[in-house]
Design a protein around this motif. Structure first.
Motif, PDB file in Angstrom:
ATOM      1  N   GLN A  52      21.434  -4.300 -32.740  1.00  0.00           N
ATOM      2  CA  GLN A  52      21.449  -5.081 -31.506  1.00  0.00           C
ATOM      3  C   GLN A  52      20.010  -5.359 -31.098  1.00  0.00           C
ATOM      4  OE1 GLN A  52      23.779  -6.589 -29.781  1.00  0.00           O
ATOM      5  NE2 GLN A  52      22.274  -7.312 -28.294  1.00  0.00           N
ATOM      6  N   ARG A  53      19.620  -6.607 -31.203  1.00  0.00           N
ATOM      7  CA  ARG A  53      18.214  -6.940 -30.982  1.00  0.00           C
ATOM      8  C   ARG A  53      17.765  -6.640 -29.565  1.00  0.00           C
ATOM      9  NH1 ARG A  53      15.443 -12.968 -31.211  1.00  0.00           N
ATOM     10  NH2 ARG A  53      13.294 -12.250 -30.835  1.00  0.00           N
ATOM     11  N   TYR A  54      18.628  -6.840 -28.575  1.00  0.00           N
ATOM     12  CA  TYR A  54      18.251  -6.684 -27.171  1.00  0.00           C
ATOM     13  C   TYR A  54      18.766  -5.364 -26.595  1.00  0.00           C
ATOM     14  CZ  TYR A  54      16.887 -11.565 -27.424  1.00  0.00           C
ATOM     15  OH  TYR A  54      16.275 -12.761 -27.772  1.00  0.00           O
ATOM     16  N   ASP A  55      18.640  -4.291 -27.377  1.00  0.00           N
ATOM     17  CA  ASP A  55      18.994  -2.961 -26.891  1.00  0.00           C
ATOM     18  C   ASP A  55      17.859  -2.475 -25.981  1.00  0.00           C
ATOM     19  OD1 ASP A  55      19.647  -0.277 -26.494  1.00  0.00           O
ATOM     20  OD2 ASP A  55      20.566  -0.104 -28.479  1.00  0.00           O
ATOM     21  N   VAL A  56      18.099  -2.479 -24.685  1.00  0.00           N
ATOM     22  CA  VAL A  56      17.040  -2.197 -23.718  1.00  0.00           C
ATOM     23  C   VAL A  56      16.563  -0.760 -23.840  1.00  0.00           C
ATOM     24  CG1 VAL A  56      16.498  -2.109 -21.263  1.00  0.00           C
ATOM     25  CG2 VAL A  56      17.890  -3.974 -22.159  1.00  0.00           C
ATOM     26  N   GLU A  57      17.469   0.176 -23.998  1.00  0.00           N
ATOM     27  CA  GLU A  57      17.066   1.575 -24.103  1.00  0.00           C
ATOM     28  C   GLU A  57      16.213   1.817 -25.344  1.00  0.00           C
ATOM     29  OE1 GLU A  57      20.492   4.000 -23.957  1.00  0.00           O
ATOM     30  OE2 GLU A  57      21.058   3.449 -21.897  1.00  0.00           O
ATOM     31  N   ALA A  58      16.575   1.208 -26.454  1.00  0.00           N
ATOM     32  CA  ALA A  58      15.793   1.394 -27.675  1.00  0.00           C
ATOM     33  C   ALA A  58      14.398   0.799 -27.522  1.00  0.00           C
ATOM     34  CB  ALA A  58      16.522   0.754 -28.854  1.00  0.00           C
ATOM     35  N   TRP A  59      14.292  -0.372 -26.902  1.00  0.00           N
ATOM     36  CA  TRP A  59      12.974  -0.979 -26.711  1.00  0.00           C
ATOM     37  C   TRP A  59      12.130  -0.172 -25.722  1.00  0.00           C
ATOM     38  CZ3 TRP A  59      10.850  -3.956 -30.007  1.00  0.00           C
ATOM     39  CH2 TRP A  59      11.568  -4.871 -30.746  1.00  0.00           C
ATOM     40  N   THR A  60      12.759   0.424 -24.747  1.00  0.00           N
ATOM     41  CA  THR A  60      12.008   1.280 -23.831  1.00  0.00           C
ATOM     42  C   THR A  60      11.434   2.496 -24.572  1.00  0.00           C
ATOM     43  OG1 THR A  60      13.470   0.587 -22.032  1.00  0.00           O
ATOM     44  CG2 THR A  60      12.142   2.547 -21.664  1.00  0.00           C
ATOM     45  N   SER A  61      12.202   3.034 -25.506  1.00  0.00           N
ATOM     46  CA  SER A  61      11.693   4.128 -26.320  1.00  0.00           C
ATOM     47  C   SER A  61      10.503   3.671 -27.168  1.00  0.00           C
ATOM     48  CB  SER A  61      12.807   4.675 -27.213  1.00  0.00           C
ATOM     49  OG  SER A  61      12.323   5.700 -28.058  1.00  0.00           O
ATOM     50  N   ILE A  62      10.554   2.469 -27.708  1.00  0.00           N
ATOM     51  CA  ILE A  62       9.431   1.934 -28.485  1.00  0.00           C
ATOM     52  C   ILE A  62       8.207   1.752 -27.594  1.00  0.00           C
ATOM     53  CG2 ILE A  62       8.645  -0.035 -29.853  1.00  0.00           C
ATOM     54  CD1 ILE A  62      10.655   1.699 -31.299  1.00  0.00           C
ATOM     55  N   ALA A  63       8.402   1.312 -26.360  1.00  0.00           N
ATOM     56  CA  ALA A  63       7.277   1.158 -25.441  1.00  0.00           C
ATOM     57  C   ALA A  63       6.619   2.490 -25.125  1.00  0.00           C
ATOM     58  CB  ALA A  63       7.749   0.479 -24.157  1.00  0.00           C
ATOM     59  N   ASN A  64       7.432   3.525 -24.936  1.00  0.00           N
ATOM     60  CA  ASN A  64       6.857   4.854 -24.701  1.00  0.00           C
ATOM     61  C   ASN A  64       6.076   5.348 -25.914  1.00  0.00           C
ATOM     62  OD1 ASN A  64       8.061   4.860 -22.161  1.00  0.00           O
ATOM     63  ND2 ASN A  64       9.929   5.839 -22.916  1.00  0.00           N
ATOM     64  N   GLU A  65       6.583   5.028 -27.085  1.00  0.00           N
ATOM     65  CA  GLU A  65       5.858   5.406 -28.294  1.00  0.00           C
ATOM     66  C   GLU A  65       4.522   4.674 -28.381  1.00  0.00           C
ATOM     67  OE1 GLU A  65       6.305   5.020 -33.166  1.00  0.00           O
ATOM     68  OE2 GLU A  65       7.908   4.360 -31.824  1.00  0.00           O
ATOM     69  N   ALA A  66       4.495   3.402 -28.000  1.00  0.00           N
ATOM     70  CA  ALA A  66       3.254   2.638 -28.061  1.00  0.00           C
ATOM     71  C   ALA A  66       2.212   3.189 -27.096  1.00  0.00           C
ATOM     72  CB  ALA A  66       3.542   1.173 -27.751  1.00  0.00           C
ATOM     73  N   GLN A  67       2.644   3.671 -25.942  1.00  0.00           N
ATOM     74  CA  GLN A  67       1.689   4.223 -24.986  1.00  0.00           C
ATOM     75  C   GLN A  67       1.038   5.513 -25.485  1.00  0.00           C
ATOM     76  OE1 GLN A  67       4.265   4.296 -21.397  1.00  0.00           O
ATOM     77  NE2 GLN A  67       2.687   3.043 -20.435  1.00  0.00           N
ATOM     78  N   SER A  68       1.742   6.230 -26.343  1.00  0.00           N
ATOM     79  CA  SER A  68       1.202   7.497 -26.843  1.00  0.00           C
ATOM     80  C   SER A  68       0.327   7.322 -28.077  1.00  0.00           C
ATOM     81  CB  SER A  68       2.354   8.453 -27.177  1.00  0.00           C
ATOM     82  OG  SER A  68       3.178   7.919 -28.201  1.00  0.00           O
ATOM     83  N   ARG A  69       0.226   6.136 -28.604  1.00  0.00           N
ATOM     84  CA  ARG A  69      -0.553   5.892 -29.808  1.00  0.00           C
ATOM     85  C   ARG A  69      -1.885   5.223 -29.465  1.00  0.00           C
ATOM     86  NH1 ARG A  69       3.284   3.784 -34.793  1.00  0.00           N
ATOM     87  NH2 ARG A  69       4.762   5.532 -34.798  1.00  0.00           N
ATOM     88  N   PRO A  70      -2.856   5.310 -30.360  1.00  0.00           N
ATOM     89  CA  PRO A  70      -4.093   4.543 -30.158  1.00  0.00           C
ATOM     90  C   PRO A  70      -3.827   3.057 -30.255  1.00  0.00           C
ATOM     91  CG  PRO A  70      -4.079   5.650 -32.291  1.00  0.00           C
ATOM     92  CD  PRO A  70      -2.923   6.191 -31.532  1.00  0.00           C
ATOM     93  N   ILE A  71      -4.752   2.277 -29.689  1.00  0.00           N
ATOM     94  CA  ILE A  71      -4.503   0.854 -29.551  1.00  0.00           C
ATOM     95  C   ILE A  71      -4.351   0.159 -30.893  1.00  0.00           C
ATOM     96  CG2 ILE A  71      -6.960   0.328 -29.438  1.00  0.00           C
ATOM     97  CD1 ILE A  71      -4.021  -1.414 -27.601  1.00  0.00           C
ATOM     98  N   SER A  72      -5.028   0.668 -31.913  1.00  0.00           N
ATOM     99  CA  SER A  72      -4.913   0.039 -33.235  1.00  0.00           C
ATOM    100  C   SER A  72      -3.500   0.151 -33.793  1.00  0.00           C
ATOM    101  CB  SER A  72      -5.917   0.681 -34.197  1.00  0.00           C
ATOM    102  OG  SER A  72      -5.680   2.090 -34.306  1.00  0.00           O
TER     103      SER A  72
END
Length: 836
Positions: A32-52
Motif C-alpha cells: 500500500q503506497r499511502y500507508d501513513v503509519e509506515a511512512w511515519t516510521s520511515i520519517a523517524n528513521e530518517a531523523q536518526s540518520r546522518p544527512i547523507s
C-alpha cells in the motif's frame, strides 16, 4: 562427575530492532503506497540518520507526500544542521510556493543566519525575505507572530538621517495597517501596538488614522472569530492520501468545504483582487491535505474560470492532471473547458494524453474522443477514431454501439449504422446487451423480419443461463408485433429452454395465468387485481426449491415472477419479468391483523376513555365506561374499552386504591388524590409543571403533627357548631372552622362570649356587624372556589401566566388574612369601647 551447563541468549540490539521495523514498514509500503503509519516510521528513521543517508529517505517521503509541511520542515532542518546552505536554498525553492504553511517560516531563521554579518545589504535581504514570506502567508490565520516579528525587525532598523527615519516610520505604519486588517491570531494585540505607535509619533495624526482604520479593524476581528471556528475543526496532522471512505476523512472534507464557502462569501467585504487572493490561498491550503480529491481540484479551477481567470484555471487543471493522472473525469473537465473557450488543439491534446495512459485508455475514452472529433472536425474524422478504437485492446461492444448511433442520428445514414452493428455482432454475439441494442435499432428501422433473425442467431450462441433477457425481449416483441401462434410458440420455446437448464425441471406453478397476465398487461395497466397478483407471487415462491432464510431464488428459475411493491393499496406497483421490465423478486411479508386496532385520538385520551368518578378522600377516580346503548355500533357508541397496562387503581378497583392511599404518608396521599386526569398516553410537560407549581404539598413535620389530630374532634365550648382539636383549644392563634364555613379566631370567640352579657346598644351593633360579616363570608368562599387553585379547572400552560397567578395568590392570601385580622380587631375592640 560434575557437569556445568551455560545457556546463552541472543539479545536483539536497538539498532537491529529499528532495522526490523523499517523493513516491515517498507514491505507495507510496497503493498500500500499511502500507508501513513509506515511512512511515519520511515520519517523517524530518517531523523536518526546522518544527512547523507537520510536525504534519499526524505526524497521518497516528499515524492509520496509533496504537500506534507512537516516532512519538508524535517528535511530542511536536517540540512541546516549540517550547514548545507546550497541544499537548504534548493529545498526552500521547491516547497515555499507549493506548500503554504507557516511551519516553514524557518526560512526566516535561515535567512537571518546567512545575512547576519552583511550589514545594510544583509538587512535589505532580510526585509525582502519577510516581505516574500508575508506576501504568500500573510493571510494565514497563524501568521500573527510573523507580522509581529517583522514589525519588530523594522523598528530595530537604524536610522542615521531624518529621511531614513521617515522611511522607517512609513514602513512600520504600512506593516501595522496591513496586519490589523487581516483576520489572524494576535490581531487585537497588533491593534493595541498600532495605537501606541501612532500616539507616540503624533497624537493629532493618530486621531485621524485610527478613526479611519478602526471600523475596518473591527470588521477583521469579527471575521477572525468566525474564521477561527472553522480553522479549529481542521486537523493539520493528517497527510494527503487518497480517500478511503473513513469518517474522519469525510468530516475533514466537509470542514474544508465549509471554510472555502465562508471565504468565497466575502464576509470582510474585500475588493475583487483581495478576495481572489484570499480564496486562492484557502484553496491552496486545502489541497495540502485533500490533494487526492478530484472535486476540490475541479472546484478550484471552476472558481477561477467563473471569475474570468482563465490562465489560472488552465494552470490548476494542469496541476490536477499531474496530481491525479489516472482520474479520467478531470481530463474530460479540462478538455471541455478548453473546447468551450475555443482552444480546440489544447482540448485534443488532453484527449491524446488520456489515450496514451494505459489505465485511462478504455472504451469510454475512445467514445468521448470520437464524439469530440465529430463535433470539431466532422463525421469522417470520427470514423477514423472508430477504426483506431477497434484495434485498441480496451475496445468493447460499447464503441460499436456509439459509432452506429452516431451514424444513424447525426449523419442520418441507417445503412452505415447497420453495417457497424453487423460488424460488431461477429465479435460480440455472446454479449446479450449488444444483441438487445441491435434489436432496438432494428425495431426503430421497422425491420421486424431481421429482428426475428437476430434473436434466433443470438439464442443459438448464448448459453441458457445468459439468454434470459434475450428470451424476454423476444417474447415481448412477439406479443407486441407478432400473431398469436408465433407468440405462443416463442413462449413455449422459452419455457423449455429455461426449464432444461433448471435442476428441478419444469415448475409446477409456472402455468398459463402468469404468462397470460404478462401478455395482456400494458405499462401500468393490469388485467387482474392486486390480490390476485399477490397470491400468484406467493405461490410461485413456494413452488421454487426450498430455500433457507438467507437464500434468494435465482433469476433464471423464476422467469415470470410477479412481485408487488406495496406503495399504494389502490395502485400497487407490480414488476413482471417480461421483456419490458427487469426481474425483481420480493417475498410477500405477512402483516398483522389491524381490523381491531383503535386509532388514538388526542381529544379522547385516557381521561376520555375512562369516566371520572368522585370518591371521598381520593379526588377523581377512573373506571371503565358503561356499555354502549342498544342499537349503536360499538365504535360509534363510545370510546373503546381500556387496554391492558393502565393504572392499577382501575384494574384493582376503588377499594384497593383507597387502601393503597391509606398506607402512604398523608402528604403523598393528599397530593396523589388531587392529581388531575391525563389526556393521552403521555402527559403534557407544561401541564405537569404548572400543576406542580400550584400544588401545596405540606412538609413532613406538618403532616406528622396533623395526622393524629384529625381523628380527635371535640365541640368547642364557645360555639356548639364549631369543632376544634385539643391542640387548637390550647392555642388561641389557630383558626377554627365555623358553622358557615368561615374561620374565626379564639380571640373573637372570647370577646363575643364576654359581650353577650353587656348592654343592649352594644349587642345590637354587634349583631348588625355579625350579619354583615356573615354575608361577606359566603362571597369570599365563592371567590376561593373560582380561584385558579381549584382543581376543576385545567392548569394554564403559559409559564408567564403561572407566575402571575402565583403572585396573585400570594397577594390575595395576604389581603384575606389582613381583612380577617382587621375585622377581628374591630369586632373584639368595639365592645370595650361601648362599655366605656
Amino acid at each position: 562427575m560434575s557437569f556445568s551447563m551455560s545457556s546463552t541468549t541472543t539479545a536483539i540490539s536497538p539498532e537491529q530492532e529499528v532495522a526490523t521495523l523499517n523493513e516491515q514498514a517498507r514491505e507495507r509500503i510496497s503493498v500500500q503506497r499511502y500507508d501513513v503509519e509506515a511512512w511515519t516510521s520511515i520519517a523517524n528513521e530518517a531523523q536518526s540518520r546522518p544527512i547523507s543517508e537520510a536525504a534519499p529517505l526524505y526524497e521518497q517521503l516528499l515524492a509520496t507526500f509533496p504537500t506534507a509541511a512537516r516532512f519538508w520542515k524535517m528535511y530542511v532542518e536536517a540540512q541546516m544542521a549540517a550547514n548545507n546552505d546550497d541544499a537548504v536554498k534548493q529545498i526552500f525553492s521547491r516547497c515555499l510556493l507549493n506548500c503554504l504553511n507557516v511551519d516553514l517560516w524557518c526560512y526566516i531563521r535561515f535567512m537571518r543566519k546567512v545575512n547576519d554579518n552583511r550589514g545594510n545589504e544583509g538587512r535589505e535581504e532580510m526585509k525582502k525575505a519577510y516581505e516574500f514570506m508575508l506576501g504568500h502567508l500573510g493571510v494565514d490565520i497563524a501568521a500573527g507572530p510573523v507580522w509581529m516579528e517583522y514589525i519588530s525587525f523594522l523598528k530595530a532598523a537604524p536610522a542615521l538621517t531624518p529621511q531614513e527615519e521617515s522611511q522607517r516610520m512609513t514602513s512600520i505604519r504600512k506593516a501595522y495597517q496591513k496586519a490589523v486588517l487581516t483576520p489572524i491570531h494576535l490581531v487585537e494585540q497588533l491593534w493595541k501596538d498600532y495605537e501606541s505607535f501612532e500616539n507616540s509619533v503624533s497624537r493629532a495624526l493618530a486621531k485621524g488614522l485610527l478613526a479611519e482604520y478602526q471600523p475596518k479593524h473591527f470588521s477583521a476581528r469579527a471575521v477572525y472569530r468566525e474564521r477561527k471556528k472553522h480553522c479549529e475543526r481542521i486537523d493539520h496532522s493528517i497527510l494527503a492520501a487518497p480517500p478511503t471512505g473513513s469518517i474522519k476523512e469525510e468530516q475533514q472534507c466537509v470542514v474544508w468545504k465549509a471554510l472555502l464557502s465562508f471565504e468565497k462569501g466575502n464576509p470582510q467585504r474585500l475588493d475583487p483582487g483581495a478576495l481572489a487572493k484570499r480564496a486562492a490561498f484557502t484553496y491552496e491550503q486545502c489541497l495540502m491535505y485533500l490533494y487526492h480529491y478530484p472535486d476540490i481540484w475541479y472546484d478550484y479551477a471552476t472558481w477561477h474560470a467563473e471569475n474570468n481567470s482563465f490562465e489560472a484555471a488552465v494552470a490548476i487543471f494542469g496541476r490536477a492532471l499531474k496530481a491525479l493522472p489516472d482520474t479520467s473525469v478531470l481530463h474530460y473537465a479540462y478538455a471541455e473547458f478548453e473546447e468551450s473557450r475555443g482552444s480546440i488543439e489544447e482540448a485534443k491534446k488532453v484527449y491524446e494524453t488520456l489515450l496514451r495512459n494505459d489505465s485511462t485508455a478504455n472504451a469510454l475514452a475512445y467514445i468521448q474522443y470520437m464524439r469530440f472529433v465529430r463535433r470539431t472536425e466532422g463525421v469522417e474524422a470520427a470514423r477514423k477514431i472508430f477504426l483506431e478504437a477497434r484495434k485498441s485492446p480496451g475496445c468493447t461492444y460499447h464503441v460499436y454501439v456509439a459509432s452506429a448511433t452516431m451514424e444513424l442520428c447525426v449523419d442520418k445514414d441507417p445503412k452505415v449504422a447497420r453495417n457497424i452493428f453487423e460488424l460488431g455482432l461477429k465479435k460480440y454475439s455472446h454479449e446479450p446487451a449488444y444483441v438487445l441494442e441491435y434489436a432496438d435499432f432494428l425495431c426503430r428501422m421497422n425491420d421486424d423480419r431481421n429482428v426475428r433473425v437476430l434473436f434466433e442467431r443470438a439464442l443459438k450462441v448464448l448459453p441458457p443461463d445468459e439468454s434470459v433477457e434475450v428470451w424476454n425481449r423476444f417474447m415481448a416483441f412477439e406479443q407486441a408485433y407478432g400473431d398469436l401462434q408465433s407468440m405462443l410458440k416463442v413462449e413455449q420455446r422459452r419455457r423449455e429452454a429455461l426449464n432444461q437448464n433448471s435442476e428441478d425441471g419444469p415448475s409446477s406453478i409456472e402455468g398459463s395465468l402468469q404468462q397470460l397476465i404478462a401478455r395482456y398487461r400494458f405499462l401500468d395497466l393490469w388485467p387482474c387485481s392486486s390480490s390476485d397478483l399477490d397470491h400468484l407471487a406467493r405461490q410461485q415462491i413456494i413452488a421454487q426449491k426450498p430455500l433457507t432464510k438467507s437464500e434468494k431464488p435465482p433469476v433464471s428459475q423464476v422467469p415470470n415472477m410477479l412481485s408487488i411493491q406495496s406503495t399504494d393499496k389502490a395502485q400497487p406497483t407490480v414488476i413482471v419479468a417480461d421483456g419490458s421490465t427487469s426481474m425483481s423478486v420480493s417475498v410477500n411479508i405477512v402483516r398483522p391483523d389491524i381490523s381491531h386496532m383503535v386509532v388514538y385520538d388526542p381529544r379522547q385520551g385516557f381521561a376520555g376513555m375512562m369516566n371520572s368518578v368522585p370518591m371521598p378522600g381520593l379526588g377523581l377516580q377512573m373506571r371503565p365506561p358503561a356499555p354502549p346503548p342498544s342499537g349503536l355500533p360499538p365504535r360509534l357508541a363510545g370510546p373503546p374499552p381500556l387496554p391492558p397496562g393502565r393504572p392499577p387503581d382501575v384494574a384493582l378497583g376503588p377499594k384497593v386504591s383507597e387502601e393503597v392511599l391509606k398506607s402512604l404518608p398523608s402528604a403523598v396521599s393528599s397530593f396523589l388524590s388531587r392529581l388531575p386526569a391525563v389526556n393521552g398516553p403521555i402527559p403534557d410537560v407544561d401541564v405537569v409543571i404548572s400543576f406542580l407549581l400550584q400544588a401545596e404539598v405540606p412538609s413532613a413535620s406538618e403532616s406528622s403533627l396533623q395526622q393524629p389530630q384529625q381523628t380527635q374532634r371535640v365541640p368547642s365550648p364557645g360555639n356548639a357548631g364549631n369543632v376544634a382539636t385539643p391542640a387548637d383549644s390550647s392555642n388561641s392563634v389557630k383558626q377554627q372552622p365555623g358553622t358557615n364555613g368561615t374561620a374565626r379566631s379564639g380571640n373573637q370567640q372570647a370577646s363575643s362570649g364576654g359581650a353577650e352579657g353587656r348592654g343592649g346598644g352594644g349587642s345590637g351593633a354587634r349583631h348588625q356587624r355579625q350579619q354583615q360579616h356573615k354575608r361577606k363570608e359566603p362571597d369570599r368562599t365563592e371567590e376561593e372556589e373560582d380561584s385558579p387553585v381549584s382543581q376543576s379547572r385545567p392548569p394554564p400552560r403559559d409559564v408567564f401566566r403561572l407566575r402571575q397567578l402565583q403572585r396573585a395568590r400570594v397577594v390575595g392570601n395576604s389581603a384575606l388574612s389582613g381583612v380577617a385580622s382587621g375585622g377581628s380587631g374591630a369586632y373584639s375592640g368595639e365592645p370595650s369601647g361601648s362599655s366605656e
